[in-house]
Design an enzyme around this catalytic site. Sequence first.
Site, PDB file in Angstrom:
ATOM      1  N   GLU A   1       5.633 -13.808  28.084  1.00 26.15           N
ATOM      2  CA  GLU A   1       4.276 -14.328  27.892  1.00 26.15           C
ATOM      3  C   GLU A   1       3.458 -14.070  29.156  1.00 26.15           C
ATOM      4  O   GLU A   1       3.531 -14.863  30.110  1.00 26.15           O
ATOM      5  CB  GLU A   1       4.321 -15.836  27.624  1.00 26.15           C
ATOM      6  CG  GLU A   1       5.092 -16.218  26.392  1.00 26.15           C
ATOM      7  CD  GLU A   1       4.633 -17.571  25.849  1.00 26.15           C
ATOM      8  OE1 GLU A   1       4.189 -17.619  24.700  1.00 26.15           O
ATOM      9  OE2 GLU A   1       4.696 -18.564  26.588  1.00 26.15           O
TER      10      GLU A   1
ATOM     11  N   GLY B   1      -3.670 -18.461  25.774  1.00 30.33           N
ATOM     12  CA  GLY B   1      -4.823 -19.312  25.487  1.00 30.33           C
ATOM     13  C   GLY B   1      -6.153 -18.700  25.916  1.00 30.33           C
ATOM     14  O   GLY B   1      -7.184 -19.365  25.905  1.00 30.33           O
TER      15      GLY B   1
ATOM     16  N   HIS C   1       8.195 -22.356  30.251  1.00 24.52           N
ATOM     17  CA  HIS C   1       6.828 -22.029  29.807  1.00 24.52           C
ATOM     18  C   HIS C   1       5.887 -22.079  31.004  1.00 24.52           C
ATOM     19  O   HIS C   1       6.018 -22.953  31.874  1.00 24.52           O
ATOM     20  CB  HIS C   1       6.361 -23.008  28.714  1.00 24.52           C
ATOM     21  CG  HIS C   1       5.086 -22.556  28.059  1.00 24.52           C
ATOM     22  ND1 HIS C   1       3.856 -22.758  28.640  1.00 24.52           N
ATOM     23  CD2 HIS C   1       4.861 -21.871  26.919  1.00 24.52           C
ATOM     24  CE1 HIS C   1       2.929 -22.221  27.863  1.00 24.52           C
ATOM     25  NE2 HIS C   1       3.515 -21.678  26.816  1.00 24.52           N
TER      26      HIS C   1
ATOM     27  N   GLY D   1       0.800 -20.028  20.272  1.00 17.44           N
ATOM     28  CA  GLY D   1       0.214 -21.324  20.572  1.00 17.44           C
ATOM     29  C   GLY D   1      -0.908 -21.629  19.588  1.00 17.44           C
ATOM     30  O   GLY D   1      -0.684 -22.074  18.470  1.00 17.44           O
ATOM     31  N   GLY D   2      -2.148 -21.325  19.997  1.00 19.03           N
ATOM     32  CA  GLY D   2      -3.343 -21.655  19.220  1.00 19.03           C
ATOM     33  C   GLY D   2      -3.249 -21.336  17.734  1.00 19.03           C
ATOM     34  O   GLY D   2      -3.540 -22.191  16.884  1.00 19.03           O
TER      35      GLY D   2
ATOM     36  N   ASN E   1       4.333 -22.823  19.089  1.00 24.03           N
ATOM     37  CA  ASN E   1       4.420 -23.817  20.161  1.00 24.03           C
ATOM     38  C   ASN E   1       3.151 -24.662  20.074  1.00 24.03           C
ATOM     39  O   ASN E   1       2.082 -24.204  20.451  1.00 24.03           O
ATOM     40  CB  ASN E   1       4.523 -23.095  21.519  1.00 24.03           C
ATOM     41  CG  ASN E   1       4.376 -24.045  22.688  1.00 24.03           C
ATOM     42  OD1 ASN E   1       4.517 -25.260  22.541  1.00 24.03           O
ATOM     43  ND2 ASN E   1       4.097 -23.493  23.860  1.00 24.03           N
ATOM     44  N   TRP E   2       3.310 -25.869  19.551  1.00 24.89           N
ATOM     45  CA  TRP E   2       2.125 -26.696  19.301  1.00 24.89           C
ATOM     46  C   TRP E   2       1.571 -27.380  20.550  1.00 24.89           C
ATOM     47  O   TRP E   2       0.499 -27.983  20.507  1.00 24.89           O
ATOM     48  CB  TRP E   2       2.443 -27.757  18.235  1.00 24.89           C
ATOM     49  CG  TRP E   2       2.519 -27.203  16.854  1.00 24.89           C
ATOM     50  CD1 TRP E   2       2.238 -25.919  16.465  1.00 24.89           C
ATOM     51  CD2 TRP E   2       2.899 -27.905  15.667  1.00 24.89           C
ATOM     52  NE1 TRP E   2       2.420 -25.795  15.115  1.00 24.89           N
ATOM     53  CE2 TRP E   2       2.825 -27.001  14.599  1.00 24.89           C
ATOM     54  CE3 TRP E   2       3.299 -29.218  15.400  1.00 24.89           C
ATOM     55  CZ2 TRP E   2       3.125 -27.361  13.282  1.00 24.89           C
ATOM     56  CZ3 TRP E   2       3.600 -29.586  14.101  1.00 24.89           C
ATOM     57  CH2 TRP E   2       3.513 -28.657  13.053  1.00 24.89           C
ATOM     58  N   LYS E   3       2.332 -27.336  21.637  1.00 21.65           N
ATOM     59  CA  LYS E   3       1.895 -27.986  22.890  1.00 21.65           C
ATOM     60  C   LYS E   3       1.548 -29.447  22.593  1.00 21.65           C
ATOM     61  O   LYS E   3       2.190 -30.057  21.746  1.00 21.65           O
ATOM     62  CB  LYS E   3       0.732 -27.204  23.507  1.00 21.65           C
ATOM     63  CG  LYS E   3       1.054 -25.707  23.587  1.00 21.65           C
ATOM     64  CD  LYS E   3       0.077 -24.907  24.383  1.00 21.65           C
ATOM     65  CE  LYS E   3       0.491 -23.442  24.351  1.00 21.65           C
ATOM     66  NZ  LYS E   3      -0.324 -22.593  25.194  1.00 21.65           N
TER      67      LYS E   3
ATOM     68  N   SER F   1      -1.930 -15.289  23.034  1.00 26.10           N
ATOM     69  CA  SER F   1      -3.039 -14.993  22.122  1.00 26.10           C
ATOM     70  C   SER F   1      -2.629 -14.138  20.918  1.00 26.10           C
ATOM     71  O   SER F   1      -3.390 -13.267  20.482  1.00 26.10           O
ATOM     72  CB  SER F   1      -4.203 -14.342  22.872  1.00 26.10           C
ATOM     73  OG  SER F   1      -4.725 -15.251  23.835  1.00 26.10           O
TER      74      SER F   1
ATOM     75  N   GLU G   1       2.998 -23.161  31.412  1.00 27.38           N
ATOM     76  CA  GLU G   1       2.317 -24.445  31.644  1.00 27.38           C
ATOM     77  C   GLU G   1       3.252 -25.429  32.350  1.00 27.38           C
ATOM     78  O   GLU G   1       2.821 -26.216  33.194  1.00 27.38           O
ATOM     79  CB  GLU G   1       1.804 -25.014  30.307  1.00 27.38           C
ATOM     80  CG  GLU G   1       0.572 -24.247  29.835  1.00 27.38           C
ATOM     81  CD  GLU G   1       0.382 -24.217  28.332  1.00 27.38           C
ATOM     82  OE1 GLU G   1       0.959 -25.055  27.618  1.00 27.38           O
ATOM     83  OE2 GLU G   1      -0.343 -23.317  27.857  1.00 27.38           O
TER      84      GLU G   1
HETATM   85  P1  PGA Z   1      -1.503 -18.915  22.803  1.00 29.35           P
HETATM   86  O1  PGA Z   1      -0.255 -19.662  23.517  1.00 29.35           O
HETATM   87  O2  PGA Z   1      -0.964 -18.235  21.579  1.00 29.35           O
HETATM   88  O3  PGA Z   1      -2.472 -19.994  22.506  1.00 29.35           O
HETATM   89  O4  PGA Z   1      -2.016 -17.917  23.793  1.00 29.35           O
HETATM   90  C1  PGA Z   1       1.002 -19.052  23.608  1.00 29.35           C
HETATM   91  C2  PGA Z   1       1.977 -19.939  24.339  1.00 29.35           C
HETATM   92  O5  PGA Z   1       1.577 -20.651  25.268  1.00 29.35           O
HETATM   93  O6  PGA Z   1       3.187 -19.963  24.013  1.00 29.35           O
END
Ligand code: PGA
Length: 250
Positions: A165, A171, A93, A230-231, A10-12, A209, A95
């Site tokens: 999640e 993050g 998600h 994500g990251g 997930n590149w956001k 993470s 966010e």
């Molecule tokens: P992260 O993000 O791996 O940076 O913790 C995961 C996500 O938001 O799907």
Amino acid sequence: MDKKFIIAGNWKMNKTIEESISFFNTLHKNLTFNDSVEVLIFPPAIALSALTSVAGKIQLGAQNFHDADSGAYTGEISQKMLSGLATYLLAGHSERRQIFGESDELINRKVQTALNNGFIPVLCIGETLAERERGDTFNIVQSQLEVALKDIQELSYERLVIAYEPVWAIGTGKTATPEQAQEVHEFIRKFLSGKTQSAARVPILYGGSVKPENSYDLLSQNDINGALIGGASLKPDQFFDIISNSYKLI
Ligand code: PGA
């Protein structure tokens, strides 16, 4: 072992169209695909069109979408516009829930329309740190599932993906231990078995993470069928290493 995995990035709000194409080209150079591992990327929506021609076996998903077909919704993207560009759609998600105020009811409408329109929704759920600390993890996960999956037909569970999640792990560099993650995944699986005969086949991904270093132990848990990253999905070498770890488990 006959496990199957979905390794999703997930590149956001990261990467330009050029950077997105270059990531795909790098991944293609290094990766031999395996039918037991689905590799999936949720890039920024404006890159989807350019990526369809370089995606090859990499599946594409959209990070956000509206539940209406068209209309006066400035800035939004409909599923009709995404058809042919994305196979998977991310819904719920944390966010989107926290920053953009998405409710479980809206997420339910999104999951329903995504299924009706032939997409595979990836429904994200998870508790905050405060909720975990007061012992509410299972209650929260259950109520998010109840509302987001309300009125979903039994057959549709064949085309649903869940991502657990924990919000406190997204993050933050804090990952749930494999045991903590497995415990919640098992709970989700039990919940699903009350709704569908195919509960064992619904992929439940872990997110929060995930990195090359912790991915093997997480993916080796019984009810963990992949990762939403994500990251670490922004760097081709790290994403590649996580995919490689899943190959050791199939
Ligand atoms: P992260 O993000 O791996 O940076 O913790 C995961 C996500 O938001 O799907």
